[in-house]
Design an enzyme around this catalytic site. Structure first.
Site: not given
Ligand code: GLC
Length: 645
Positions: A282, A284, A326, A395
């Site tokens: 994933r 991020d 993401e 989450h």
């Molecule tokens: C992504 C995660 C989130 C986190 C952010 C910074 O959006 O889902 O939980 O705070 O990245 O890493």
């Protein structure tokens, strides 16, 4: 970068192929790897050439591919072959995801292995374990501030445990997904430590500025991700005597992806994780990777070129690996993460469908599917080899990303509708049954996001408090309607841990000083295994949720039209209470209707075109004749209709 003339580029690529062949000369699978280089080498080159000095960087990337493949176990090499033979495994209707924190779900990584039977029983084929690589000491943004990508958080286990779990999951038909945090590292990561003590090479891994001149210019265009607890995008560091780019928290240092050394580090990390059995990464916060002055520094085209390089490298060395983007960005930008134009089919295999999630909650609050329908229609086509990851909760908070143009098309004000959604789900709107909380209220923009579990947002918590059985039934049906959309949209649906039994908000998160500031912990409760047993035995409201979800999962598994390669057509229903999705598929057309309101609706039979005659509802199993009387759907009821044979 300036592209090389085609003949020179071809020469460089041929030299890289020879280099790979020489490095792997003793490996019995060298021909397989070279065949994959022939298939994906050009993607690698094109991506590199768009961003870096391709001629200088390609040999380094080839060496990483060779060492990554050399270290790949026979089992994983066999898995590569299987996945290449069934590349659509994640698009198929029997694909089902589950998302959990290892510790909240089962204590440790080894503990997760003891619950594989539970996941199998539910029909899960894909497990995303939330961040478990070694983070900085708390606070660490729920693990998204990584200190070491090559070890596991010690209280959860070891890399060896992770590899063992991956292998057990594979035997059970379940793929393992982990987070790869690419945009930033913890300030305690060795690269940052070395940069602070004067290592010039490592200083070039970060984005640092001697004074505020350039940061201030950037700031004019940058949004704030955490305005409440981490305002601004730069943090002063005494040791470096410089401002460091920190998009998220002050201790999450953004990486300088313009430096090819950063790219190479991550290719190495990707193959390291793949060689421990990870099936999907994933990516991020991928939208933030590339910074360009005068822009929001999100969704820059270079992000897609870089992803193309990483994916091509992974395809050659470890083709079983998938990428999931993401990118919590608007509809026009998010489709680019699955590849449009020259990137089509060459970057992430999966991407989160954030808009669908947001619009479903907005539709429930409004008691209307019109805005949801309008917004889904805005989405461009995605490559037929890719899929959305659909979800109802995760989450993170819900950011009310509702496009002003979509709102305006329905005569609504975007800002006012966003404020309505936030207030509704914080339980601050008259008549609201939701029990969520505001997250990151920003007085400057009026923006506020929402925390809370699915069950609490849908009204289960308030119904239990008031002992109102009718309200409880409606709340459960609302959750099931949300999941019917999540499972019925196409793509891989992700169940967020505990939603299957309706876990409520964890109000005690404030007792933990490391979490108290961040109310996203409201919707990160500990798994309640007793509640799963009760639900299985038919007791309590969890039984209705679990039973309903199981029916949806079974319906999905027997519906070939739900293969993600077949996009849903969104049908403008005459009745604003329902979302109508239609799929034309050689194995049988399917029309899905979802009533997103708390009232019964009667639909004209024309809504169900092209179905006619005898039809079967895949969810209830009910067979009936379509007549001029049309179709009646109860509150929050969903139906997936197909013709009977
Ligand atoms: C992504 C995660 C989130 C986190 C952010 C910074 O959006 O889902 O939980 O705070 O990245 O890493």
């Amino acid at each position: 970068m300036n592209p090389l003339p085609p003949a020179q580029a071809a020469q460089a690529l041929a030299a890289a192929r020879s280099r790979l062949a020489a490095k792997l000369a003793q490996d019995p699978m060298v021909d397989d790897v070279l065949a994959r280089f022939d298939r994906w080498g050009q993607d690698l080159w094109d991506g590199l050439e768009a961003v870096y000095d391709a001629q200088a960087t390609l040999p380094q990337v080839v060496d990483l591919i060779a060492s990554g493949f050399a270290a790949r176990s026979p089992d994983l090499r066999a898995r590569d072959v299987q996945r290449l033979l069934r590349p659509d495994w994640f698009q198929r209707p029997d694909a089902l995801g589950y998302v959990a924190y290892a510790d909240l779900f089962a204590g440790t990584i080894e503990g997760v292995g003891q619950h594989i039977g539970y996941l199998q029983d539910l029909g899960v084929t894909y497990l995303h374990l939330m961040p478990l690589l070694q983070p900085r000491p708390a606070p660490n943004d729920g693990g998204y501030a990584v200190q070491d990508y090559r070890s596991v958080r010690p209280d959860l286990g070891t890399m060896h445990d992770l590899a063992q779990l991956a292998s057990s999951l594979h035997q059970a038909g379940i793929a393992l997904t982990l987070d790869l945090v690419l945009n930033h590292v913890a300030e305690e990561h060795a690269w940052a430590e070395q940069a602070r003590v004067g290592d010039l090479d490592k200083q070039r891994y970060f984005l640092t500025f001697p004074d505020r001149t350039i940061p201030d210019q950037f700031e004019q265009f940058l949004p704030e991700v955490f305005p409440t607890f981490a305002p601004g995008n730069f943090t002063w560091n005494d040791q470096l005597n410089a401002w460091v780019w920190t998009t998220f928290n002050s201790w999450q240092w953004d990486l300088n992806w313009a430096n090819p050394a950063v790219l190479c580090e991550f290719i190495d990390i990707i193959l390291f994780l793949a060689n421990h059995g990870v099936d999907c990464l994933r990516l991020d916060a991928i939208a933030f990777l590339w910074k360009t002055m005068g822009t929001s520094c999100q969704n820059q085209p270079q992000v897609h070129d870089i992803t193309q390089v990483m994916r091509a490298a992974a395809r050659i060395a470890a083709p079983a690996l998938l990428f999931k983007a993401e990118a919590i960005v608007g509809p026009d930008d998010v489709v680019k993460y699955l590849g449009v134009g020259s990137h089509a089919g060459k970057i992430s295999d999966l991407a989160y469908h954030n808009s669908l999630m947001v619009q479903v909650w907005s539709a429930f609050a409004m008691g209307s599917a019109s805005l949801l329908t309008q917004s889904i229609k805005r989405f461009a086509a995605i490559p037929s080899t890719t899929a959305w990851a659909t979800y109802l909760r995760c989450h993170d908070d819900i950011g009310w990303a509702i496009d002003d143009r979509d709102a305006a098309a329905l005569g609504l004000s975007g800002p006012m509708h966003r404020a309505f959604c936030a207030d509704y789900y914080a339980g601050q709107f008259p008549g609201s049954v939701a029990r969520g909380a505001h997250f990151q209220s920003n007085p400057l923009t009026g923006d506020r996001r929402t925390s809370g579990t699915t069950a609490s947002l849908a009204g289960v918590e308030s119904a239990l408090e008031s002992g109102d059985d009718t309200a409880l039934r409606l709340a459960i049906d609302k959750v099931l309607c949300g999941y019917a959309i999540t499972l019925g949209f196409g793509g891989i649906p992700l169940i967020y841990m505990g939603d299957e039994i309706g876990l409520l908000n964890e109000h005690d998160f404030v007792a933990n000083p490391d979490h108290a500031q961040d109310n996203r912990w409201l919707h990160r409760p500990v798994m309640d295994w007793q509640a799963t047993k009760n639900a299985d035995a038919g007791h309590g409201y969890g039984a209705d949720l679990l039973g309903g979800l199981r029916r949806l999962i079974a319906a999905r598994q027997e519906c070939p039209a739900l293969h993600a390669a077949v996009p849903p057509e969104v049908f403008d229903a005459a009745h604003g209470s329902v979302l109508v999705l239609r799929r034309l598929h050689p194995a049988g057309n399917v029309v899905q209707v979802f009533n997103v309101t708390s009232t019964t609706v009667n639909l004209d039979v024309g809504t169900l075109w092209p179905l006619s005659g005898s039809v079967r509802d895949l969810i209830s199993g009910h067979i009936f004749e379509l007549t001029y009387l049309g179709l009646t759907l109860g509150p929050y009821q969903s139906t997936w209709l197909t013709v009977t044979n």
